[in-house]
Write a protein that holds these residues in place. Structure first.
Motif, PDB file in Angstrom:
ATOM      1  N   LEU A   1       0.818  -1.205   0.000  1.00  0.00           N
ATOM      2  CA  LEU A   1       0.000   0.000   0.000  1.00  0.00           C
ATOM      3  C   LEU A   1       0.859   1.266   0.000  1.00  0.00           C
ATOM      4  O   LEU A   1       0.577   2.226  -0.726  1.00  0.00           O
ATOM      5  CB  LEU A   1      -0.939   0.005   1.209  1.00  0.00           C
ATOM      6  CG  LEU A   1      -1.882   1.204   1.321  1.00  0.00           C
ATOM      7  CD1 LEU A   1      -2.755   1.328   0.075  1.00  0.00           C
ATOM      8  CD2 LEU A   1      -2.741   1.099   2.571  1.00  0.00           C
ATOM      9  N   VAL A   2       1.938   1.251   0.785  1.00  0.00           N
ATOM     10  CA  VAL A   2       2.838   2.408   0.825  1.00  0.00           C
ATOM     11  C   VAL A   2       3.462   2.641  -0.547  1.00  0.00           C
ATOM     12  O   VAL A   2       3.557   3.784  -1.020  1.00  0.00           O
ATOM     13  CB  VAL A   2       3.934   2.207   1.894  1.00  0.00           C
ATOM     14  CG1 VAL A   2       5.043   3.247   1.733  1.00  0.00           C
ATOM     15  CG2 VAL A   2       3.333   2.300   3.284  1.00  0.00           C
ATOM     16  N   TYR A   3       3.878   1.567  -1.214  1.00  0.00           N
ATOM     17  CA  TYR A   3       4.458   1.689  -2.552  1.00  0.00           C
ATOM     18  C   TYR A   3       3.446   2.285  -3.532  1.00  0.00           C
ATOM     19  O   TYR A   3       3.783   3.204  -4.309  1.00  0.00           O
ATOM     20  CB  TYR A   3       4.921   0.330  -3.050  1.00  0.00           C
ATOM     21  CG  TYR A   3       5.197   0.297  -4.532  1.00  0.00           C
ATOM     22  CD1 TYR A   3       6.336   0.905  -5.062  1.00  0.00           C
ATOM     23  CD2 TYR A   3       4.302  -0.310  -5.413  1.00  0.00           C
ATOM     24  CE1 TYR A   3       6.578   0.903  -6.426  1.00  0.00           C
ATOM     25  CE2 TYR A   3       4.542  -0.326  -6.774  1.00  0.00           C
ATOM     26  CZ  TYR A   3       5.674   0.281  -7.281  1.00  0.00           C
ATOM     27  OH  TYR A   3       5.909   0.290  -8.636  1.00  0.00           O
ATOM     28  N   LEU A   4       2.206   1.790  -3.498  1.00  0.00           N
ATOM     29  CA  LEU A   4       1.182   2.292  -4.418  1.00  0.00           C
ATOM     30  C   LEU A   4       0.869   3.754  -4.137  1.00  0.00           C
ATOM     31  O   LEU A   4       0.697   4.550  -5.069  1.00  0.00           O
ATOM     32  CB  LEU A   4      -0.085   1.446  -4.295  1.00  0.00           C
ATOM     33  CG  LEU A   4       0.033   0.003  -4.813  1.00  0.00           C
ATOM     34  CD1 LEU A   4      -1.201  -0.808  -4.447  1.00  0.00           C
ATOM     35  CD2 LEU A   4       0.243  -0.015  -6.326  1.00  0.00           C
ATOM     36  N   ARG A   5       0.819   4.113  -2.859  1.00  0.00           N
ATOM     37  CA  ARG A   5       0.597   5.520  -2.515  1.00  0.00           C
ATOM     38  C   ARG A   5       1.731   6.396  -3.022  1.00  0.00           C
ATOM     39  O   ARG A   5       1.496   7.489  -3.531  1.00  0.00           O
ATOM     40  CB  ARG A   5       0.459   5.671  -0.993  1.00  0.00           C
ATOM     41  CG  ARG A   5      -0.888   5.221  -0.448  1.00  0.00           C
ATOM     42  CD  ARG A   5      -0.922   5.305   1.065  1.00  0.00           C
ATOM     43  NE  ARG A   5      -2.237   4.960   1.594  1.00  0.00           N
ATOM     44  CZ  ARG A   5      -2.487   4.767   2.880  1.00  0.00           C
ATOM     45  NH1 ARG A   5      -1.505   4.891   3.766  1.00  0.00           N
ATOM     46  NH2 ARG A   5      -3.707   4.451   3.265  1.00  0.00           N
ATOM     47  N   GLN A   6       2.951   5.919  -2.912  1.00  0.00           N
ATOM     48  CA  GLN A   6       4.095   6.689  -3.409  1.00  0.00           C
ATOM     49  C   GLN A   6       3.995   6.894  -4.916  1.00  0.00           C
ATOM     50  O   GLN A   6       4.355   7.957  -5.426  1.00  0.00           O
ATOM     51  CB  GLN A   6       5.397   5.979  -3.036  1.00  0.00           C
ATOM     52  CG  GLN A   6       5.722   6.030  -1.555  1.00  0.00           C
ATOM     53  CD  GLN A   6       6.926   5.188  -1.181  1.00  0.00           C
ATOM     54  OE1 GLN A   6       7.360   4.320  -1.945  1.00  0.00           O
ATOM     55  NE2 GLN A   6       7.476   5.415   0.003  1.00  0.00           N
ATOM     56  N   CYS A   7       3.507   5.876  -5.627  1.00  0.00           N
ATOM     57  CA  CYS A   7       3.297   6.021  -7.072  1.00  0.00           C
ATOM     58  C   CYS A   7       2.264   7.115  -7.348  1.00  0.00           C
ATOM     59  O   CYS A   7       2.309   7.767  -8.395  1.00  0.00           O
ATOM     60  CB  CYS A   7       2.827   4.700  -7.679  1.00  0.00           C
ATOM     61  SG  CYS A   7       4.089   3.404  -7.701  1.00  0.00           S
ATOM     62  N   GLY A   8       1.332   7.287  -6.406  1.00  0.00           N
ATOM     63  CA  GLY A   8       0.321   8.337  -6.530  1.00  0.00           C
ATOM     64  C   GLY A   8       0.721   9.628  -5.860  1.00  0.00           C
ATOM     65  O   GLY A   8      -0.136  10.484  -5.596  1.00  0.00           O
TER      66      GLY A   8
END
Length: 289
Positions: free
Chosen positions: A160-167
């Protein structure tokens, strides 16, 4: 952190497989897959299906028929699957893509609240696509972060942290020093909070929700009073295969009454707004919690 159970690792592997595969497909195909997954999970998980229908009936009473409750509950699972699919595709998100994905009638209410110079608490619920909401603000150029809890299983949290960083979204955890949030609001940033779920361990107050006294977190109100920040209710609601941004009038700290009364007033106000959107879009709220 909850004890790591073997099945969670298997779910993590499945999630990683899905996360990489969906990036190869166009969004229309991903939505078709999500529709099938949501429909299947609804009928396979009897416990969650029963819980969702029961919670809908508790909230709406005799306002709807049995078939309507079942249809709404089924749509809840389909909606969650589609929203999750969009979040899994955050690695290919950019400003152009996200602006095509979201209908935006204006951000004047957010801009007006930020003009006070004390930061903004963008308060939302687990309705629509709350992760996309945070990312959308960031792609529009608003500085800010999400405030929330860590997921019980570290590998899920890392994804989730990785996906948020992508966003473009960073996370401030509830168990971190409150100075991070206070500093961000002092710098006139936007802090996103989803305050309608996972409340058992939080300090709260009973306020009306669907006609019943409901234990509701008072953290957003306390934070607003401590910093002078405005609370701006914000929602990213599915509309067809796209989304629409909804912003409500700012809820400002009332410094003319005692602290306890001010906290209750602000909490009641934002809870009323969340209820309004849940009533309007019942198939987009997480009823199984």
């Amino acid at each position: 952190m909850a004890k790591n159970k073997p099945y969670r690792y298997l779910i993590y592997l499945l999630l990683e497989f899905l996360r990489n595969v969906v990036l190869l497909f166009p969004r229309r195909m991903n939505y078709a897959i999500a529709h099938g997954l949501g429909f299947s999970v609804f009928w396979l998980l009897k416990k969650e299906r029963t819980k969702t229908v029961a919670h809908l009936k508790e909230a709406f009473g005799d306002e709807k028929t049995e078939n309507e409750y079942i249809q709404i509950a089924q749509n809840v699972f389909i909606h969650l699957a589609k929203s999750a699919m969009d979040v899994l595709c955050f690695p290919r998100l950019n400003r152009s893509r996200i602006k095509k994905l979201v209908f935006n009638d204006g951000t004047e209410k957010l801009d007006e609240a930020l003009s006070r110079g004390k930061g903004v608490i963008a308060l939302t619920g687990h309705i629509g696509n709350w992760e996309l909401l945070a990312s959308y603000f960031r792609f529009l150029g608003y500085p800010g972060s999400l405030m929330g809890r860590r997921i019980y299983y570290e590998k899920f949290n890392d994804v989730l942290v990785y996906l948020r960083q992508c966003g473009l979204v960073s996370t401030i955890y509830r168990d971190e020093s409150p100075r991070k949030v206070l500093a961000a609001l002092k710098d006139n940033h936007v802090i996103g909070i989803s305050a309608d779920q996972d409340i058992d361990s939080l300090e709260g107050v009973f306020v009306p929700f669907f006609g019943k006294p409901t234990w509701t977190p008072m953290g957003p109100a306390k934070l607003a009073l401590a910093t002078g920040a405005a609370i701006v209710p914000a929602f990213m609601i599915h509309e067809g295969d796209q989304y629409r941004l909804y912003l409500e009038d700012a809820i400002l700290p009332n410094l003319n009454v005692d602290k306890e009364k001010a906290i209750r007033q602000m909490t009641e106000l934002w809870s009323e707004v969340v209820e309004k959107y849940v009533r309007q879009f019942p198939d987009q709220w997480v009823w199984m919690h």
